[in-house]
Write an enzyme that holds these catalytic residues in place. Structure first.
Site, PDB file in Angstrom:
ATOM      1  N   ARG A 224      10.441  64.435  28.361  1.00 40.26           N
ATOM      2  CA  ARG A 224      11.186  65.447  29.136  1.00 40.26           C
ATOM      3  C   ARG A 224      12.548  64.920  29.581  1.00 40.26           C
ATOM      4  O   ARG A 224      12.705  63.763  29.935  1.00 40.26           O
ATOM      5  CB  ARG A 224      10.381  65.834  30.380  1.00 40.26           C
ATOM      6  CG  ARG A 224      11.204  66.714  31.345  1.00 40.26           C
ATOM      7  CD  ARG A 224      10.395  67.271  32.460  1.00 40.26           C
ATOM      8  NE  ARG A 224       9.687  66.270  33.209  1.00 40.26           N
ATOM      9  CZ  ARG A 224       8.735  66.547  34.098  1.00 40.26           C
ATOM     10  NH1 ARG A 224       8.413  67.799  34.324  1.00 40.26           N
ATOM     11  NH2 ARG A 224       8.131  65.591  34.743  1.00 40.26           N
TER      12      ARG A 224
ATOM     13  N   ARG B 157       0.710  59.174  38.812  1.00 46.15           N
ATOM     14  CA  ARG B 157       0.698  60.617  39.124  1.00 46.15           C
ATOM     15  C   ARG B 157      -0.556  61.278  38.561  1.00 46.15           C
ATOM     16  O   ARG B 157      -1.170  62.118  39.216  1.00 46.15           O
ATOM     17  CB  ARG B 157       1.956  61.288  38.553  1.00 46.15           C
ATOM     18  CG  ARG B 157       3.213  60.957  39.354  1.00 46.15           C
ATOM     19  CD  ARG B 157       4.471  61.071  38.513  1.00 46.15           C
ATOM     20  NE  ARG B 157       4.759  62.410  38.068  1.00 46.15           N
ATOM     21  CZ  ARG B 157       5.536  62.709  37.027  1.00 46.15           C
ATOM     22  NH1 ARG B 157       6.093  61.742  36.305  1.00 46.15           N
ATOM     23  NH2 ARG B 157       5.758  63.945  36.711  1.00 46.15           N
TER      24      ARG B 157
ATOM     25  N   ARG C 162      -1.425  70.090  46.828  1.00 50.04           N
ATOM     26  CA  ARG C 162      -1.939  69.029  45.949  1.00 50.04           C
ATOM     27  C   ARG C 162      -3.075  68.255  46.572  1.00 50.04           C
ATOM     28  O   ARG C 162      -3.600  67.339  45.954  1.00 50.04           O
ATOM     29  CB  ARG C 162      -0.841  68.009  45.669  1.00 50.04           C
ATOM     30  CG  ARG C 162       0.063  68.475  44.594  1.00 50.04           C
ATOM     31  CD  ARG C 162       1.095  67.410  44.297  1.00 50.04           C
ATOM     32  NE  ARG C 162       2.274  68.111  43.908  1.00 50.04           N
ATOM     33  CZ  ARG C 162       2.920  67.890  42.798  1.00 50.04           C
ATOM     34  NH1 ARG C 162       2.553  66.931  42.006  1.00 50.04           N
ATOM     35  NH2 ARG C 162       3.972  68.610  42.501  1.00 50.04           N
TER      36      ARG C 162
ATOM     37  N   LYS D 104       4.099  73.736  34.837  1.00 50.94           N
ATOM     38  CA  LYS D 104       4.172  74.497  36.100  1.00 50.94           C
ATOM     39  C   LYS D 104       5.592  75.015  36.328  1.00 50.94           C
ATOM     40  O   LYS D 104       5.801  76.191  36.595  1.00 50.94           O
ATOM     41  CB  LYS D 104       3.767  73.619  37.297  1.00 50.94           C
ATOM     42  CG  LYS D 104       2.357  73.084  37.249  1.00 50.94           C
ATOM     43  CD  LYS D 104       2.000  72.330  38.519  1.00 50.94           C
ATOM     44  CE  LYS D 104       2.779  71.056  38.723  1.00 50.94           C
ATOM     45  NZ  LYS D 104       2.514  69.999  37.710  1.00 50.94           N
TER      46      LYS D 104
ATOM     47  N   ARG E 258      13.943  61.994  34.362  1.00 51.57           N
ATOM     48  CA  ARG E 258      13.549  61.896  35.768  1.00 51.57           C
ATOM     49  C   ARG E 258      13.072  60.482  36.077  1.00 51.57           C
ATOM     50  O   ARG E 258      12.417  59.862  35.243  1.00 51.57           O
ATOM     51  CB  ARG E 258      12.415  62.891  36.053  1.00 51.57           C
ATOM     52  CG  ARG E 258      12.827  64.007  36.965  1.00 51.57           C
ATOM     53  CD  ARG E 258      11.812  65.099  37.029  1.00 51.57           C
ATOM     54  NE  ARG E 258      10.512  64.706  37.574  1.00 51.57           N
ATOM     55  CZ  ARG E 258       9.525  65.567  37.822  1.00 51.57           C
ATOM     56  NH1 ARG E 258       9.709  66.845  37.583  1.00 51.57           N
ATOM     57  NH2 ARG E 258       8.381  65.158  38.303  1.00 51.57           N
TER      58      ARG E 258
HETATM   59  P1  AP5 Z   1       7.338  71.148  33.158  1.00 50.12           P
HETATM   60  O1  AP5 Z   1       7.404  72.624  33.243  1.00 50.12           O
HETATM   61  O2  AP5 Z   1       8.502  70.374  33.670  1.00 50.12           O
HETATM   62  O3  AP5 Z   1       5.957  70.599  33.769  1.00 50.12           O
HETATM   63  P2  AP5 Z   1       5.443  70.518  35.273  1.00 50.12           P
HETATM   64  O4  AP5 Z   1       4.021  70.948  35.265  1.00 50.12           O
HETATM   65  O5  AP5 Z   1       6.385  71.212  36.187  1.00 50.12           O
HETATM   66  O6  AP5 Z   1       5.436  68.948  35.472  1.00 50.12           O
HETATM   67  P3  AP5 Z   1       6.048  68.042  36.625  1.00 50.12           P
HETATM   68  O7  AP5 Z   1       6.164  66.658  36.019  1.00 50.12           O
HETATM   69  O8  AP5 Z   1       7.292  68.654  37.198  1.00 50.12           O
HETATM   70  O9  AP5 Z   1       4.941  68.021  37.650  1.00 50.12           O
HETATM   71  P4  AP5 Z   1       4.817  67.011  38.769  1.00 50.12           P
HETATM   72  O10 AP5 Z   1       3.716  67.563  39.539  1.00 50.12           O
HETATM   73  O11 AP5 Z   1       4.668  65.618  38.304  1.00 50.12           O
HETATM   74  O12 AP5 Z   1       6.255  66.984  39.463  1.00 50.12           O
HETATM   75  P5  AP5 Z   1       6.859  67.713  40.735  1.00 50.12           P
HETATM   76  O13 AP5 Z   1       8.309  67.828  40.530  1.00 50.12           O
HETATM   77  O14 AP5 Z   1       6.085  68.905  41.078  1.00 50.12           O
HETATM   78  O15 AP5 Z   1       7.099  70.762  31.611  1.00 50.12           O
HETATM   79  C1  AP5 Z   1       7.016  69.400  31.199  1.00 50.12           C
HETATM   80  C2  AP5 Z   1       7.682  69.215  29.821  1.00 50.12           C
HETATM   81  O16 AP5 Z   1       6.954  69.944  28.853  1.00 50.12           O
HETATM   82  C3  AP5 Z   1       9.125  69.711  29.716  1.00 50.12           C
HETATM   83  O17 AP5 Z   1       9.849  68.882  28.841  1.00 50.12           O
HETATM   84  C4  AP5 Z   1       8.989  71.135  29.140  1.00 50.12           C
HETATM   85  O18 AP5 Z   1      10.137  71.530  28.460  1.00 50.12           O
HETATM   86  C5  AP5 Z   1       7.774  70.939  28.229  1.00 50.12           C
HETATM   87  N1  AP5 Z   1       6.938  72.131  28.093  1.00 50.12           N
HETATM   88  C6  AP5 Z   1       6.608  73.049  29.056  1.00 50.12           C
HETATM   89  N2  AP5 Z   1       5.788  74.008  28.555  1.00 50.12           N
HETATM   90  C7  AP5 Z   1       5.579  73.678  27.258  1.00 50.12           C
HETATM   91  C8  AP5 Z   1       4.820  74.271  26.187  1.00 50.12           C
HETATM   92  N3  AP5 Z   1       4.116  75.394  26.371  1.00 50.12           N
HETATM   93  N4  AP5 Z   1       4.827  73.645  24.981  1.00 50.12           N
HETATM   94  C9  AP5 Z   1       5.543  72.501  24.772  1.00 50.12           C
HETATM   95  N5  AP5 Z   1       6.291  71.901  25.733  1.00 50.12           N
HETATM   96  C10 AP5 Z   1       6.309  72.479  26.948  1.00 50.12           C
HETATM   97  O19 AP5 Z   1       6.584  66.604  41.870  1.00 50.12           O
HETATM   98  C11 AP5 Z   1       7.262  65.365  41.819  1.00 50.12           C
HETATM   99  C12 AP5 Z   1       6.815  64.472  42.953  1.00 50.12           C
HETATM  100  O20 AP5 Z   1       7.130  65.086  44.214  1.00 50.12           O
HETATM  101  C13 AP5 Z   1       5.316  64.172  43.047  1.00 50.12           C
HETATM  102  O21 AP5 Z   1       4.919  63.141  42.174  1.00 50.12           O
HETATM  103  C14 AP5 Z   1       5.207  63.785  44.510  1.00 50.12           C
HETATM  104  O22 AP5 Z   1       5.699  62.502  44.738  1.00 50.12           O
HETATM  105  C15 AP5 Z   1       6.143  64.774  45.177  1.00 50.12           C
HETATM  106  N6  AP5 Z   1       5.458  66.026  45.553  1.00 50.12           N
HETATM  107  C16 AP5 Z   1       5.716  67.270  45.086  1.00 50.12           C
HETATM  108  N7  AP5 Z   1       4.896  68.171  45.630  1.00 50.12           N
HETATM  109  C17 AP5 Z   1       4.069  67.481  46.467  1.00 50.12           C
HETATM  110  C18 AP5 Z   1       2.974  67.850  47.294  1.00 50.12           C
HETATM  111  N8  AP5 Z   1       2.566  69.129  47.378  1.00 50.12           N
HETATM  112  N9  AP5 Z   1       2.361  66.881  47.994  1.00 50.12           N
HETATM  113  C19 AP5 Z   1       2.768  65.594  47.936  1.00 50.12           C
HETATM  114  N10 AP5 Z   1       3.782  65.176  47.154  1.00 50.12           N
HETATM  115  C20 AP5 Z   1       4.436  66.108  46.425  1.00 50.12           C
HETATM  116 MG    MG Z   2       7.742  70.581  37.658  1.00 47.31          MG
END
Ligand code: AP5
Ligand code: MG
Ligand code: ZN
Length: 229
Positions: A130, A173, A93, A17, A162
């Site tokens: 990551r 998660r 979410r 994402k 992270r």
């Molecule tokens: P990356 O692009 O970082 O993946 P991502 O989908 O952004 O994954 P996240 O772990 O950031 O999602 P998340 O939902 O857990 O975390 P968020 O910060 O939103 O890619 C991942 C890895 O793969 C990287 O190493 C990248 O280089 C690699 N990669 C990417 N594309 C690739 C490809 N095509 N091929 C190979 N490798 C690739 O949320 C964190 C926390 O915040 C949540 O757990 C929650 O506690 C809170 N939070 C956030 N939003 C909310 C909400 N709306 N409601 C409630 N709590 C929330």
């Molecule tokens: Mg992310």
């Protein structure tokens, strides 16, 4: 994908994402709004709100709906978003968040809901390996490190793991994704807004698929269903 898009990005943890939202934002000239990045920035600044969010995040729990909705509503009201649009990364979410977003944007306020589809075993490998820049949030993987280990290519910041990319938090998660976020695919499909793309492959190829998927959904929507910009 044309400029001035209003898009949200769904997908499992590690689906890409953030990686793709940054590209979409650059390509379409819209702000990238990541709730996770906003919470991590607030936690790093040690604001009372940030410290509270950090407690939920490090355990892999969702931050409560009322807090998240308040933060997003405030951001969506800013002039840059109102003028050109947005790419929302990681929001909504839960069903409550999705319904509140519909209310905030009004009918026709969203161009598409993008689902980046990646199998669970692949996302576990991606997030376990990551590493992220502490300064700018740029993402790397142990298999694709920065040129100088472990300093960010863009700004020389420390590149670290992270706090929630640990096995227990990853498991939680993904459980919450299945229970709370996965059902939103059906919600957006029912609104005729869902664009599902295969998220496996080189990031550039995934981005091309995203462009095609979003344009298809936009083209299928009736012009009369769009609200004023
Ligand atoms: P990356 O692009 O970082 O993946 P991502 O989908 O952004 O994954 P996240 O772990 O950031 O999602 P998340 O939902 O857990 O975390 P968020 O910060 O939103 O890619 C991942 C890895 O793969 C990287 O190493 C990248 O280089 C690699 N990669 C990417 N594309 C690739 C490809 N095509 N091929 C190979 N490798 C690739 O949320 C964190 C926390 O915040 C949540 O757990 C929650 O506690 C809170 N939070 C956030 N939003 C909310 C909400 N709306 N409601 C409630 N709590 C929330
Ligand atoms: Mg992310
Ligand atoms: Zn950096």
């Amino acid at each position: 994908m044309s400029s001035g898009v209003r898009l949200l990005v769904l997908g499992k943890q590690g689906a890409g994402k953030g990686t793709q939202a940054v590209r979409i934002a650059r390509h379409s000239g819209v702000p990238h709004i990541s709730t996770g990045d906003m919470f991590r920035a607030a936690a790093a600044s040690r604001t009372p709100f940030g410290l509270k969010a950090k407690e939920f995040m490090k355990r892999g729990e969702l931050v409560p709906d009322d807090i998240v909705i308040g933060v997003v509503a405030e951001r969506l009201a800013k002039e840059d978003v109102v003028d050109v649009g947005f790419v929302l990364d990681g929001f909504p979410r839960t069903r409550v968040q999705a319904e509140e977003l519909q209310r905030l944007l009004g009918p026709g306020g969203l161009d598409a809901a993008l689902d980046i589809d990646v199998p669970t075993d692949v996302v576990i490998d991606r997030i376990s390996g990551r590493r992220v820049c502490r300064t700018c949030g740029a993402t790397y993987h142990v298999d694709k490190p920065p040129k100088v280990k472990w300093l960010c290519d863009k700004d020389g910041g420390d590149v670290v793991q992270r706090e929630d990319d640990q096995p227990e938090a990853i498991k939680r998660r993904l459980e919450l994704y299945e229970r709370e976020t996965g059902p939103l695919l059906e919600f957006y499909d029912g609104l005729g807004l869902l664009a599902t793309v295969d998220g496996v492959g080189e990031p550039d190829d995934v981005f091309d698929r995203i462009n095609d998927g979003v344009e298809t959904v936009r083209a299928l929507r009736l012009p009369s269903s769009r609200g004023p910009r």
